[in-house]
Each structure stands twice: as structure tokens, then as C-alpha cells.
Enzyme design. Structure first.
Site, short mmCIF file in Angstrom:
data_model
loop_
_atom_site.label_atom_id
_atom_site.label_comp_id
_atom_site.label_asym_id
_atom_site.label_seq_id
_atom_site.Cartn_x
_atom_site.Cartn_y
_atom_site.Cartn_z
N GLU A 64 49.90 35.94 40.82
CA GLU A 64 48.55 36.20 40.28
C GLU A 64 48.38 37.70 40.06
O GLU A 64 48.55 38.50 40.99
CB GLU A 64 47.45 35.67 41.21
N ASP A 116 49.93 48.26 40.80
CA ASP A 116 49.97 47.82 39.41
C ASP A 116 50.96 46.66 39.27
O ASP A 116 52.15 46.80 39.59
CB ASP A 116 50.42 49.02 38.55
N ASP A 138 40.34 42.80 33.08
CA ASP A 138 39.33 43.71 32.51
C ASP A 138 39.45 43.71 30.99
O ASP A 138 40.54 43.97 30.46
CB ASP A 138 39.54 45.13 33.05
N ASP A 174 36.19 35.87 29.63
CA ASP A 174 34.85 35.55 29.13
C ASP A 174 34.51 36.47 27.97
O ASP A 174 33.36 36.54 27.56
CB ASP A 174 33.81 35.71 30.25
N THR A 212 36.75 31.66 40.36
CA THR A 212 36.81 33.01 40.92
C THR A 212 35.41 33.60 40.95
O THR A 212 34.49 33.13 40.30
CB THR A 212 37.70 33.95 40.08
N TYR A 214 34.54 36.46 39.70
CA TYR A 214 34.17 37.02 38.39
C TYR A 214 33.65 35.92 37.46
O TYR A 214 32.69 36.13 36.72
CB TYR A 214 35.39 37.73 37.76
N GLU A 215 34.28 34.76 37.53
CA GLU A 215 33.84 33.64 36.69
C GLU A 215 32.39 33.27 37.01
O GLU A 215 31.59 32.99 36.12
CB GLU A 215 34.76 32.44 36.93
#
Ligand SMILES: C[S@@+](CC[C@H](N)C(=O)[O-])C[C@H]1O[C@@H](n2cnc3c(N)ncnc32)[C@H](O)[C@@H]1O
Length: 241
Positions: A64, A116, A138, A174, A212, A214-215
């Protein structure tokens, strides 16, 4: 940077690496648990096989990229103790949250690159991953920032090499502009097939795909996520990676 082998890639990070000050318990886990399950980005050399990180109980390894606070990764690790999960995340507060979850639940099948993800992608050997997730990366909506997007030709090419035949690549966003960009770059590569046959296939989060944080925020703000599932096409007899 320590002495030793040349890293397979340089880190190129945008966005924040630190948020609120960490609590004492979080700092303690960073000092004790992270050294046990962490991957050193500077020590990665190609071709890197991640399977020995987990031992024989693990049949495949999933990756992930940008796990945020780690709720999706922890849910996958809980559901699939036979799978080794590697999570990459430069944001220290997110790493601390996932460490707390791992400690509380005694999850043995998680390894963390606090760095990273591209350091790992550049090093991974061919066909070493059984699945990969890039969930709400992002979007960097300004045109002059598009080069910062984590999904792009290099990442797609490296995922195509590291994923085994038939392995899934799951990407969510999104941002309508980023959705088009992701589809263009992934499908242009040629190694991936998009599994969607009708809009309902990408508009609803599929079963076996935990949500998640963020979702949830995106939904609360009225933004509509896209859940894109691609499958790594089988290599032909002439292709080695
Ligand atoms: C918008 S957040 C989404 C977090 C999480 N996936 C979610 O859905 O809640 C994007 C995450 O990607 C991480 N990130 C950005 N660049 C990265 C990189 N090069 N490698 C790994 N993670 C990265 C950020 O630190 C951030 O946590």
C-alpha cells in the site's frame, strides 16, 4: 545517508511529513516497534524480494502506497494473516497511528517503509507483489504540480514489473482530473486491464476493499470517489518482467 550500496532511487517527497506533536506512547512505539518492522529505504537494492521479510506463513506480499493513518492496511492485515502487507508512508503521525493498531491487535504481517514509496518501487524485483493499493493519492490539481503526482509513467511501469500476472492494482481518487490522468497512464502502459464494465463497477467501493479516513472526509464534503481496479495482464513468453 549511511555508507553502503547505492540506493535504487532518490526520494522525492512533497506534502507534509509531520503534523501534531506525537504523544509519549506514540513516540515509544516509534522507538521500539518501528525498528523491528521497519524497512530502511537507504538500504534497498534492486532486485529486492520482500517475501523473506515475512517468513514462511505468508504466501504473497501486498503493497500500500501512502496508507495515511493505516486503517485500510490494518483491515487487510487482519483479514488476511496469510498475506504480508508492506505500507509506505512518509507522514510520521500516520505511521504512529498504524503502529498503535499493530501493537493493539498483535498484527504480525505488516512491515513499514516510513519513506517515499518510490524507493521501494525502484528496487522491487519482478513478480514479487500479489496486489498493490494507491488509495486517494494527493491529487496536486494545479497543472504545474502534476509532476508531483505519485501515479505517473515511472510508478506504473514499476508496478507493472513488480506485480505478478493476474495481480490487482487498486487505485482510488475523488478528484475527477486525477481519475482521468490515472486511467490514461495506467491503460497507456499496456500491462493492465481495467476490470470495470459499467459505471456501477467503479462508483461503488467493491467488497473486500475497506474504507479509508480520506474517503470518509471526501464523502462528507460531497465529493464522489472512483474505485479503479486493474489486473496485471499475463506476461507473454518473450517478456521476463
Ligand atoms: C490524501 S492522503 C490519503 C491517505 C490514505 N490513503 C487515505 O485514503 O486515507 C495521501 C497520502 O499519501 C502519502 N504520500 C504522498 N507521497 C507519497 C510517497 N511518495 N510515498 C508514499 N506515500 C506518499 C501522504 O503522506 C498521504 O498520507
Amino acid at each position: 545517508m549511511p555508507n553502503g550500496p547505492e540506493p535504487a532511487a532518490r526520494r522525492v517527497l512533497y506534502g507534509r511529513r509531520m503534523g501534531r506533536p506525537l504523544r509519549a506512547g506514540q513516540k515509544a512505539l516509534l522507538d521500539t516497534l518501528l525498528p523491528r518492522i521497519g524497512i530502511d529505504g537507504d538500504a534497498l537494492c534492486a532486485p529486492f524480494d520482500p517475501r523473506p521479510l515475512f517468513g514462511p506463513r505468508v504466501s504473497e506480499v501486498w503493497l500500500e502506497i501512502g496508507f495515511g493513518a493505516g486503517e485500510h492496511l490494518a483491515a487487510q492485515a487482519r483479514a488476511r494473516p496469510d498475506v504480508g502487507l508492506i505500507g509506505c508512508e512518509p507522514f510520521i503521525n500516520g505511521v504512529a497511528r498504524l503502529l498503535a493498531e499493530i501493537a493493539a491487535e498483535g498484527l504480525e504481517n505488516v512491515r513499514i517503509l516510513h519513506d517515499d514509496a518510490r524507493l521501494l518501487l525502484a528496487a522491487l524485483g519482478p513478480e514479487t507483489l500479489g496486489r498493490a493499493f494507491v488509495l486517494f493519492p494527493d491529487p496536486w490539481p494545479k497543472t504545474r504540480h502534476h509532476k508531483r503526482r505519485v501515479v505517473g509513467p515511472d510508478t506504473v511501469d514499476r508496478l507493472a514489473r513488480a506485480l505478478a500476472d493476474g495481480a490487482e492494482l487498486r487505485i482510488a481518487t475523488d478528484d475527477p482530473g486525477y481519475k482521468g490522468w490515472i486511467l490514461r497512464h495506467v491503460l497507456a502502459h499496456g500491462a493492465f486491464e481495467w476490470t470495470a464494465r459499467r459505471p456501477g463497477d467503479w462508483r461503488a467501493r467493491p467488497a473486500g476493499w475497506p474504507g479509508t479516513r480520506y474517503e470518509e472526509k471526501a464523502g462528507g464534503a460531497g465529493r464522489v470517489p472512483a474505485f479503479l481496479t486493474f489486473v496485471r495482464r499475463p506476461r507473454t513468453l518473450c517478456q521476463s518482467s
